[in-house]
Motif scaffolding. Structure first.
Motif, PDB file in Angstrom:
ATOM      1  N   ARG A 214       0.827  -1.214   0.000  1.00 48.77           N
ATOM      2  CA  ARG A 214       0.000   0.000   0.000  1.00 48.77           C
ATOM      3  C   ARG A 214       0.854   1.254   0.000  1.00 48.77           C
ATOM      4  NH1 ARG A 214      -2.852  -3.177   3.723  1.00 48.77           N
ATOM      5  NH2 ARG A 214      -1.863  -2.064   5.455  1.00 48.77           N
ATOM      6  N   ARG A 215       1.919   1.273   0.806  1.00 51.13           N
ATOM      7  CA  ARG A 215       2.790   2.437   0.826  1.00 51.13           C
ATOM      8  C   ARG A 215       3.491   2.635  -0.504  1.00 51.13           C
ATOM      9  NH1 ARG A 215       4.295   4.514   5.860  1.00 51.13           N
ATOM     10  NH2 ARG A 215       5.476   6.001   4.589  1.00 51.13           N
ATOM     11  N   LEU A 216       3.949   1.553  -1.098  1.00 50.33           N
ATOM     12  CA  LEU A 216       4.635   1.650  -2.380  1.00 50.33           C
ATOM     13  C   LEU A 216       3.695   2.179  -3.463  1.00 50.33           C
ATOM     14  CD1 LEU A 216       7.192   0.996  -4.088  1.00 50.33           C
ATOM     15  CD2 LEU A 216       6.179  -1.245  -4.510  1.00 50.33           C
ATOM     16  N   LEU A 217       2.489   1.620  -3.538  1.00 48.91           N
ATOM     17  CA  LEU A 217       1.547   2.053  -4.563  1.00 48.91           C
ATOM     18  C   LEU A 217       1.037   3.461  -4.299  1.00 48.91           C
ATOM     19  CD1 LEU A 217      -0.465  -1.253  -5.051  1.00 48.91           C
ATOM     20  CD2 LEU A 217       1.361  -0.325  -6.481  1.00 48.91           C
ATOM     21  N   PHE A 218       0.886   3.822  -3.028  1.00 50.15           N
ATOM     22  CA  PHE A 218       0.486   5.194  -2.708  1.00 50.15           C
ATOM     23  C   PHE A 218       1.533   6.176  -3.210  1.00 50.15           C
ATOM     24  CE2 PHE A 218       0.531   8.845   0.249  1.00 50.15           C
ATOM     25  CZ  PHE A 218      -0.739   9.347  -0.024  1.00 50.15           C
ATOM     26  N   PHE A 255       4.462   5.151 -13.306  1.00 45.33           N
ATOM     27  CA  PHE A 255       4.209   3.919 -12.552  1.00 45.33           C
ATOM     28  C   PHE A 255       5.359   2.929 -12.711  1.00 45.33           C
ATOM     29  CE2 PHE A 255       2.377  -0.301 -11.872  1.00 45.33           C
ATOM     30  CZ  PHE A 255       1.716  -0.113 -10.672  1.00 45.33           C
ATOM     31  N   ILE A 256       6.089   3.054 -13.834  1.00 42.40           N
ATOM     32  CA  ILE A 256       7.240   2.190 -14.080  1.00 42.40           C
ATOM     33  C   ILE A 256       8.496   2.974 -13.750  1.00 42.40           C
ATOM     34  CG2 ILE A 256       8.421   0.744 -15.769  1.00 42.40           C
ATOM     35  CD1 ILE A 256       5.859   0.709 -17.402  1.00 42.40           C
ATOM     36  N   PRO A 257       9.121   2.737 -12.609  1.00 44.58           N
ATOM     37  CA  PRO A 257      10.303   3.522 -12.250  1.00 44.58           C
ATOM     38  C   PRO A 257      11.450   3.280 -13.212  1.00 44.58           C
ATOM     39  CG  PRO A 257      10.020   1.685 -10.737  1.00 44.58           C
ATOM     40  CD  PRO A 257       8.811   1.704 -11.613  1.00 44.58           C
ATOM     41  N   ASN A 258      12.332   4.258 -13.301  1.00 44.21           N
ATOM     42  CA  ASN A 258      13.543   4.215 -14.126  1.00 44.21           C
ATOM     43  C   ASN A 258      13.203   4.264 -15.614  1.00 44.21           C
ATOM     44  OD1 ASN A 258      15.074   3.933 -11.739  1.00 44.21           O
ATOM     45  ND2 ASN A 258      14.884   1.720 -11.815  1.00 44.21           N
ATOM     46  N   LEU A 259      12.711   3.175 -16.171  1.00 40.45           N
ATOM     47  CA  LEU A 259      12.457   3.111 -17.600  1.00 40.45           C
ATOM     48  C   LEU A 259      11.317   4.031 -18.018  1.00 40.45           C
ATOM     49  CD1 LEU A 259      12.823  -0.718 -18.306  1.00 40.45           C
ATOM     50  CD2 LEU A 259      14.476   1.095 -18.724  1.00 40.45           C
ATOM     51  N   GLY A 260      10.280   4.148 -17.207  1.00 36.96           N
ATOM     52  CA  GLY A 260       9.161   5.021 -17.542  1.00 36.96           C
ATOM     53  C   GLY A 260       9.579   6.478 -17.642  1.00 36.96           C
ATOM     54  N   ALA A 261      10.383   6.922 -16.681  1.00 36.42           N
ATOM     55  CA  ALA A 261      10.867   8.304 -16.716  1.00 36.42           C
ATOM     56  C   ALA A 261      11.745   8.548 -17.926  1.00 36.42           C
ATOM     57  CB  ALA A 261      11.631   8.609 -15.429  1.00 36.42           C
ATOM     58  N   LEU A 262      12.563   7.576 -18.302  1.00 35.76           N
ATOM     59  CA  LEU A 262      13.437   7.727 -19.465  1.00 35.76           C
ATOM     60  C   LEU A 262      12.626   7.835 -20.753  1.00 35.76           C
ATOM     61  CD1 LEU A 262      16.301   7.759 -20.621  1.00 35.76           C
ATOM     62  CD2 LEU A 262      16.207   5.255 -20.700  1.00 35.76           C
ATOM     63  N   LEU A 263      11.615   6.989 -20.916  1.00 33.99           N
ATOM     64  CA  LEU A 263      10.785   7.029 -22.115  1.00 33.99           C
ATOM     65  C   LEU A 263      10.021   8.344 -22.227  1.00 33.99           C
ATOM     66  CD1 LEU A 263       9.361   3.380 -22.140  1.00 33.99           C
ATOM     67  CD2 LEU A 263      11.154   4.325 -23.600  1.00 33.99           C
ATOM     68  N   SER A 264       9.416   8.773 -21.141  1.00 35.55           N
ATOM     69  CA  SER A 264       8.673  10.035 -21.180  1.00 35.55           C
ATOM     70  C   SER A 264       9.604  11.215 -21.441  1.00 35.55           C
ATOM     71  CB  SER A 264       7.924  10.246 -19.858  1.00 35.55           C
ATOM     72  OG  SER A 264       8.836  10.361 -18.771  1.00 35.55           O
ATOM     73  N   MET A 301      10.101  10.431   0.743  1.00 35.01           N
ATOM     74  CA  MET A 301       9.109  10.730   1.772  1.00 35.01           C
ATOM     75  C   MET A 301       8.035   9.653   1.875  1.00 35.01           C
ATOM     76  SD  MET A 301       8.484  14.826   1.310  1.00 35.01           S
ATOM     77  CE  MET A 301       7.048  14.724   2.374  1.00 35.01           C
ATOM     78  N   ILE A 302       7.740   8.982   0.785  1.00 36.83           N
ATOM     79  CA  ILE A 302       6.593   8.066   0.774  1.00 36.83           C
ATOM     80  C   ILE A 302       7.027   6.624   0.574  1.00 36.83           C
ATOM     81  CG2 ILE A 302       4.408   7.535  -0.353  1.00 36.83           C
ATOM     82  CD1 ILE A 302       4.238  10.467  -1.167  1.00 36.83           C
ATOM     83  N   ALA A 303       7.544   6.306  -0.608  1.00 36.03           N
ATOM     84  CA  ALA A 303       7.752   4.906  -0.977  1.00 36.03           C
ATOM     85  C   ALA A 303       8.898   4.275  -0.217  1.00 36.03           C
ATOM     86  CB  ALA A 303       7.988   4.796  -2.479  1.00 36.03           C
ATOM     87  N   ARG A 304      10.032   4.954  -0.119  1.00 32.21           N
ATOM     88  CA  ARG A 304      11.203   4.320   0.464  1.00 32.21           C
ATOM     89  C   ARG A 304      11.096   4.133   1.971  1.00 32.21           C
ATOM     90  NH1 ARG A 304      16.131   7.226  -2.948  1.00 32.21           N
ATOM     91  NH2 ARG A 304      15.625   6.234  -4.939  1.00 32.21           N
ATOM     92  N   LYS A 305      10.116   4.774   2.607  1.00 24.50           N
ATOM     93  CA  LYS A 305       9.893   4.503   4.019  1.00 24.50           C
ATOM     94  C   LYS A 305       9.354   3.091   4.222  1.00 24.50           C
ATOM     95  CE  LYS A 305       9.164   9.178   5.769  1.00 24.50           C
ATOM     96  NZ  LYS A 305       8.241  10.093   6.483  1.00 24.50           N
ATOM     97  N   ALA A 306       8.683   2.569   3.219  1.00 25.73           N
ATOM     98  CA  ALA A 306       8.128   1.222   3.319  1.00 25.73           C
ATOM     99  C   ALA A 306       9.079   0.186   2.746  1.00 25.73           C
ATOM    100  CB  ALA A 306       6.786   1.159   2.596  1.00 25.73           C
ATOM    101  N   PRO A 335       6.530  -3.834  -7.840  1.00 23.74           N
ATOM    102  CA  PRO A 335       5.768  -4.419  -6.720  1.00 23.74           C
ATOM    103  C   PRO A 335       6.177  -5.842  -6.388  1.00 23.74           C
ATOM    104  CG  PRO A 335       4.309  -3.288  -8.242  1.00 23.74           C
ATOM    105  CD  PRO A 335       5.636  -3.359  -8.909  1.00 23.74           C
ATOM    106  N   LEU A 336       6.474  -6.649  -7.412  1.00 18.51           N
ATOM    107  CA  LEU A 336       6.875  -8.029  -7.161  1.00 18.51           C
ATOM    108  C   LEU A 336       8.191  -8.080  -6.394  1.00 18.51           C
ATOM    109  CD1 LEU A 336       6.348 -11.036  -7.587  1.00 18.51           C
ATOM    110  CD2 LEU A 336       7.521 -10.865  -9.781  1.00 18.51           C
ATOM    111  N   LEU A 337       9.146  -7.266  -6.789  1.00 16.89           N
ATOM    112  CA  LEU A 337      10.419  -7.224  -6.083  1.00 16.89           C
ATOM    113  C   LEU A 337      10.239  -6.737  -4.646  1.00 16.89           C
ATOM    114  CD1 LEU A 337      13.497  -7.530  -6.224  1.00 16.89           C
ATOM    115  CD2 LEU A 337      13.614  -5.177  -7.062  1.00 16.89           C
TER     116      LEU A 337
END
Length: 366
Positions: A214-218, A255-264, A301-306, A335-337
């Motif tokens: 939940r924290r990661l997806l939030f 939603f896709i870290p790393n690769l998503g930012a590069l493509l956009s 602030m959000i994801a890496r705390k979880a 999410p799987l990782l």
């Protein structure tokens, strides 16, 4: 007929099984061999059903999103969980309808123009590279891109089945709604199949994994919204073409870290240079500004705390799952990782004595 046989027939009982191994040592070795055969069989079955299992995991991710929104509503609305789940689904559906009805026409027009702009800017970039002495032809680039897209399309169609990726999304949504509506039923069902001594550990690990998910997806959703809005506002302020479409793509690819930012970022810069050098440099500034906010402010602030995931490990997992399962594997790699890491950390804590289990509590914690 002997007396023993007559006695067995008259009492209705049968004798010892002809498959029984009388030697205890040989019987123990046979059981070990059976266990190994079962493990290999389960592993082979998991590989064979890997695509279906990935769809089920996608449904779990979707259910976690719904569950997170339901829990947030529970802080302000003291109503039943079923009503809160329904509110989350209605609001999500209303947003999608608005996106299609009100923003769909403008975005569709811009999407039709985007390929031509990307191809034109790619040709300009290749011409510049050729003037610098690089032997690169446009046919080579388009051929490689075509092969990549063909491979991804083949894997993606395999996941979706005969009717394509739409069926996959429908299955994910339907299964996810069932899981989010009554998660305790499925959690108790899994715990029921475990020995009593392991049920408390299962509930503890499941609770940690659910919290981390939940924290990661939030964090992902907040990052998607902020990146999309910031990108759209800053590009529209300067008059960059297709600001709405680029903002939407940036938000979705976030939603896709790393690769998503590069493509956009690549799409944004290519469109920016179509309006001149100044506009291209501005789009580069916008890209780095938005990614800096997401990488150094939102994620810590959000994801890496979880779940604190190493970027190189995330990227490697994305590449592997992307090759194996296409776009769906690429989107669910993070999410799987995170779930694998949380499960391993929970087991390590138990082994270190941080989580004691006496096996007396086999019910879900309150």
């Amino acid at each position: 007929m002997t007396k023993t046989t007559k006695k067995a027939d008259s009492s209705g009982e049968i004798g010892a099984s002809p498959a029984r191994i009388r030697n205890p040592e040989l019987r123990a070795e046979a059981w070990r061999a059976l266990v190994w055969v079962a493990i290999v069989g389960i592993a082979a079955l998991a590989v064979y059903l890997s695509q279906s299992l990935l769809v089920i995991f996608g449904a779990i991710v979707f259910a976690s999103m719904i569950d997170g929104g339901t829990r947030l509503l529970g802080r302000v609305l003291k109503i039943g969980r079923a009503w809160r789940v329904m509110i989350v689904l209605v609001l999500s559906s209303a947003f999608l309808v608005w996106l299609v009805l009100f923003a769909g026409s403008q975005i569709s027009r811009e999407a039709a123009e985007l390929p031509a702009i990307v191809i034109n800017q790619t040709e300009i970039l290749l011409q510049w590279a050729q003037r610098q002495g690089f032997e690169i032809e446009l046919q080579d680039v388009t051929g490689v891109a075509g092969n990549l897209m063909s491979g991804v399309g083949t894997v993606t169609r395999a996941i979706g089945g005969l009717v394509g990726g739409l069926t996959t999304m429908v299955l994910i949504v339907i299964i996810g709604i069932y899981l989010a509506a009554e998660p305790n039923i499925y959690e108790r069902g899994v715990a029921w199949m475990l020995p009593r001594a392991h049920r408390r550990n299962f509930y503890h690990t499941a609770s940690r994994m659910g919290f981390a998910m939940r924290r990661l997806l939030f964090g992902r959703i907040v990052g998607m919204v902020i990146e999309g809005l910031f990108t759209w506002a800053m590009l529209a302020l300067y008059g960059v073409p297709m600001a709405a479409l680029l903002g939407l793509l940036t938000g979705m690819l976030a939603f896709i870290p790393n690769l998503g930012a590069l493509l956009s970022g690549i799409l944004m810069v290519l469109v920016g240079f179509s309006g001149g050098v100044d506009m291209g440099i501005y789009t580069i500034f916008v890209y780095f500004f938005v990614q800096t906010i997401d990488g150094y402010l939102l994620v810590p602030m959000i994801a890496r705390k979880a779940v604190d995931l190493a970027p190189a490990l995330v990227l490697a997992t994305q590449l592997v799952l992307g090759v194996l399962f296409g776009i769906l594997g690429l989107a669910l790699a993070d999410p799987l990782l995170a779930m694998v890491k949380t499960g391993l950390e929970s087991r390590a804590d138990r082994l270190d004595g941080d989580t004691e289990d006496d096996g007396t509590n086999d019910e879900a914690p309150a």
